[in-house]
Design a protein around this motif. Structure first.
Motif, PDB file in Angstrom:
ATOM      1  N   LEU A  49       0.820  -1.212   0.000  1.00  0.00           N
ATOM      2  CA  LEU A  49       0.000   0.000   0.000  1.00  0.00           C
ATOM      3  C   LEU A  49       0.859   1.269   0.000  1.00  0.00           C
ATOM      4  CD1 LEU A  49      -2.689  -1.212   2.536  1.00  0.00           C
ATOM      5  CD2 LEU A  49      -2.822  -1.180   0.044  1.00  0.00           C
ATOM      6  N   ALA A  50       2.123   1.128  -0.355  1.00  0.00           N
ATOM      7  CA  ALA A  50       3.047   2.264  -0.327  1.00  0.00           C
ATOM      8  C   ALA A  50       2.576   3.419  -1.201  1.00  0.00           C
ATOM      9  CB  ALA A  50       4.444   1.815  -0.747  1.00  0.00           C
ATOM     10  N   ASP A  51       2.198   3.145  -2.441  1.00  0.00           N
ATOM     11  CA  ASP A  51       1.799   4.236  -3.337  1.00  0.00           C
ATOM     12  C   ASP A  51       0.509   4.893  -2.859  1.00  0.00           C
ATOM     13  OD1 ASP A  51       2.335   5.818  -5.738  1.00  0.00           O
ATOM     14  OD2 ASP A  51       0.412   4.985  -6.394  1.00  0.00           O
ATOM     15  N   GLU A  52      -0.428   4.096  -2.412  1.00  0.00           N
ATOM     16  CA  GLU A  52      -1.692   4.640  -1.895  1.00  0.00           C
ATOM     17  C   GLU A  52      -1.430   5.536  -0.680  1.00  0.00           C
ATOM     18  OE1 GLU A  52      -5.901   2.757  -0.282  1.00  0.00           O
ATOM     19  OE2 GLU A  52      -4.546   1.495  -1.434  1.00  0.00           O
ATOM     20  N   THR A  53      -0.528   5.086   0.194  1.00  0.00           N
ATOM     21  CA  THR A  53      -0.168   5.856   1.388  1.00  0.00           C
ATOM     22  C   THR A  53       0.531   7.152   0.983  1.00  0.00           C
ATOM     23  OG1 THR A  53       0.015   3.800   2.635  1.00  0.00           O
ATOM     24  CG2 THR A  53       1.092   5.744   3.563  1.00  0.00           C
ATOM     25  N   ARG A  54       1.422   7.063   0.009  1.00  0.00           N
ATOM     26  CA  ARG A  54       2.117   8.254  -0.499  1.00  0.00           C
ATOM     27  C   ARG A  54       1.125   9.263  -1.051  1.00  0.00           C
ATOM     28  NH1 ARG A  54       3.887   8.953  -5.832  1.00  0.00           N
ATOM     29  NH2 ARG A  54       5.167  10.818  -6.013  1.00  0.00           N
ATOM     30  N   GLN A  55       0.144   8.810  -1.809  1.00  0.00           N
ATOM     31  CA  GLN A  55      -0.845   9.715  -2.391  1.00  0.00           C
ATOM     32  C   GLN A  55      -1.643  10.436  -1.307  1.00  0.00           C
ATOM     33  OE1 GLN A  55      -0.871  10.625  -5.554  1.00  0.00           O
ATOM     34  NE2 GLN A  55       0.833   9.220  -5.829  1.00  0.00           N
ATOM     35  N   VAL A  56      -1.998   9.737  -0.248  1.00  0.00           N
ATOM     36  CA  VAL A  56      -2.727  10.371   0.862  1.00  0.00           C
ATOM     37  C   VAL A  56      -1.836  11.415   1.531  1.00  0.00           C
ATOM     38  CG1 VAL A  56      -3.753   9.982   3.144  1.00  0.00           C
ATOM     39  CG2 VAL A  56      -4.312   8.456   1.232  1.00  0.00           C
ATOM     40  N   ALA A  57      -0.581  11.083   1.740  1.00  0.00           N
ATOM     41  CA  ALA A  57       0.347  12.033   2.359  1.00  0.00           C
ATOM     42  C   ALA A  57       0.477  13.296   1.504  1.00  0.00           C
ATOM     43  CB  ALA A  57       1.713  11.386   2.573  1.00  0.00           C
ATOM     44  N   LEU A  58       0.612  13.122   0.206  1.00  0.00           N
ATOM     45  CA  LEU A  58       0.722  14.277  -0.692  1.00  0.00           C
ATOM     46  C   LEU A  58      -0.561  15.103  -0.703  1.00  0.00           C
ATOM     47  CD1 LEU A  58       2.665  12.610  -3.634  1.00  0.00           C
ATOM     48  CD2 LEU A  58       3.554  14.325  -2.006  1.00  0.00           C
ATOM     49  N   ARG A  59      -1.707  14.433  -0.630  1.00  0.00           N
ATOM     50  CA  ARG A  59      -2.981  15.154  -0.573  1.00  0.00           C
ATOM     51  C   ARG A  59      -3.042  16.010   0.697  1.00  0.00           C
ATOM     52  NH1 ARG A  59      -6.861  11.300   0.418  1.00  0.00           N
ATOM     53  NH2 ARG A  59      -7.088  12.092   2.501  1.00  0.00           N
ATOM     54  N   ILE A  60      -2.610  15.463   1.801  1.00  0.00           N
ATOM     55  CA  ILE A  60      -2.605  16.228   3.055  1.00  0.00           C
ATOM     56  C   ILE A  60      -1.694  17.440   2.924  1.00  0.00           C
ATOM     57  CG2 ILE A  60      -1.780  16.164   5.449  1.00  0.00           C
ATOM     58  CD1 ILE A  60      -2.937  13.303   5.571  1.00  0.00           C
ATOM     59  N   LEU A  61      -0.532  17.246   2.348  1.00  0.00           N
ATOM     60  CA  LEU A  61       0.418  18.358   2.200  1.00  0.00           C
ATOM     61  C   LEU A  61      -0.061  19.395   1.192  1.00  0.00           C
ATOM     62  CD1 LEU A  61       3.762  16.381   2.355  1.00  0.00           C
ATOM     63  CD2 LEU A  61       2.739  17.820   4.149  1.00  0.00           C
ATOM     64  N   GLY A  62      -1.034  19.039   0.377  1.00  0.00           N
ATOM     65  CA  GLY A  62      -1.612  19.975  -0.571  1.00  0.00           C
ATOM     66  C   GLY A  62      -2.559  20.972   0.057  1.00  0.00           C
ATOM     67  N   GLY A  63      -2.943  20.735   1.294  1.00  0.00           N
ATOM     68  CA  GLY A  63      -3.849  21.635   2.000  1.00  0.00           C
ATOM     69  C   GLY A  63      -3.167  22.269   3.194  1.00  0.00           C
ATOM     70  N   PRO A  64      -3.871  23.159   3.852  1.00  0.00           N
ATOM     71  CA  PRO A  64      -3.287  23.789   5.043  1.00  0.00           C
ATOM     72  C   PRO A  64      -3.214  22.784   6.196  1.00  0.00           C
ATOM     73  CG  PRO A  64      -5.562  24.465   4.777  1.00  0.00           C
ATOM     74  CD  PRO A  64      -5.211  23.643   3.566  1.00  0.00           C
ATOM     75  N   PRO A  65      -2.279  22.983   7.107  1.00  0.00           N
ATOM     76  CA  PRO A  65      -2.196  22.086   8.261  1.00  0.00           C
ATOM     77  C   PRO A  65      -3.414  22.259   9.170  1.00  0.00           C
ATOM     78  CG  PRO A  65      -0.686  23.916   8.527  1.00  0.00           C
ATOM     79  CD  PRO A  65      -1.276  24.037   7.153  1.00  0.00           C
ATOM     80  N   VAL A  66      -3.759  21.185   9.887  1.00  0.00           N
ATOM     81  CA  VAL A  66      -4.876  21.291  10.828  1.00  0.00           C
ATOM     82  C   VAL A  66      -4.521  22.290  11.927  1.00  0.00           C
ATOM     83  CG1 VAL A  66      -5.769  18.965  10.435  1.00  0.00           C
ATOM     84  CG2 VAL A  66      -4.118  19.335  12.247  1.00  0.00           C
ATOM     85  N   GLU A  67      -5.554  22.918  12.436  1.00  0.00           N
ATOM     86  CA  GLU A  67      -5.350  23.899  13.504  1.00  0.00           C
ATOM     87  C   GLU A  67      -5.126  23.241  14.854  1.00  0.00           C
ATOM     88  OE1 GLU A  67      -8.246  26.998  13.471  1.00  0.00           O
ATOM     89  OE2 GLU A  67      -8.068  27.261  11.309  1.00  0.00           O
ATOM     90  N   GLY A  68      -5.544  22.016  14.991  1.00  0.00           N
ATOM     91  CA  GLY A  68      -5.333  21.294  16.236  1.00  0.00           C
ATOM     92  C   GLY A  68      -6.518  21.398  17.163  1.00  0.00           C
ATOM     93  N   GLY A  69      -6.368  20.753  18.282  1.00  0.00           N
ATOM     94  CA  GLY A  69      -7.444  20.683  19.255  1.00  0.00           C
ATOM     95  C   GLY A  69      -8.038  19.291  19.242  1.00  0.00           C
ATOM     96  N   GLY A  70      -8.670  18.932  20.319  1.00  0.00           N
ATOM     97  CA  GLY A  70      -9.289  17.610  20.379  1.00  0.00           C
ATOM     98  C   GLY A  70      -8.252  16.515  20.330  1.00  0.00           C
ATOM     99  N   GLU A  71      -8.267  15.748  19.236  1.00  0.00           N
ATOM    100  CA  GLU A  71      -7.435  14.553  19.125  1.00  0.00           C
ATOM    101  C   GLU A  71      -5.999  14.793  18.664  1.00  0.00           C
ATOM    102  OE1 GLU A  71      -9.373  11.003  17.459  1.00  0.00           O
ATOM    103  OE2 GLU A  71     -11.090  12.334  17.137  1.00  0.00           O
ATOM    104  N   ILE A  72      -5.745  15.882  17.925  1.00  0.00           N
ATOM    105  CA  ILE A  72      -4.383  16.105  17.425  1.00  0.00           C
ATOM    106  C   ILE A  72      -3.976  17.567  17.585  1.00  0.00           C
ATOM    107  CG2 ILE A  72      -4.426  14.175  15.804  1.00  0.00           C
ATOM    108  CD1 ILE A  72      -4.927  16.119  13.557  1.00  0.00           C
TER     109      ILE A  72
END
Length: 121
Positions: A49-72
């Protein structure tokens, strides 16, 4: 893949594609831990699942970081994505890593982006 292997991979994929960012971060962190098993077991149990995992990571980096609170905490999604790219990143990811490094205001994220950029470049 036998039926015994299918369930953990399906569970991982469910976390990886969850609408809950904390769950996605858990999956990314699980992948990173599984990748470290390579040193002792000779293989990553989530490797297929390396490529699938990489794609999710890149998608996350394509947006702003979470502001935090609650769980993270703030920016934890970017840290998780960067950590997993240390294992599955490709040379073509260098542009994304350079952008993150230049745009982030989080010194930990910047340092990790620069470290990962050197490892994939």
């Amino acid at each position: 893949m036998d039926a015994g292997e299918a369930i953990p991979l399906q569970a991982f994929q469910a976390l990886l594609h969850s609408s809950n960012i904390a769950m996605v971060c858990r999956a990314l962190n699980m992948y990173q831990v599984a990748a470290s098993y390579t040193q002792v077991s000779g293989g990553n149990p989530l490797g297929e699942l390396a490529d699938e995992t990489r794609q999710v990571a890149l998608r996350i980096l394509g947006g702003p970081p979470v502001e935090g609170g609650g769980e993270i905490r703030a920016g934890f999604d970017h840290l998780s994505a960067l950590n997993v790219l240390a294992s599955v990143g490709q040379p073509e990811d260098a542009e994304v890593l350079a952008r993150i490094s230049a745009e982030t205001t989080d010194e930990e994220v910047r340092a990790l982006a620069q470290l990962v950029a050197r490892s994939v470049g």
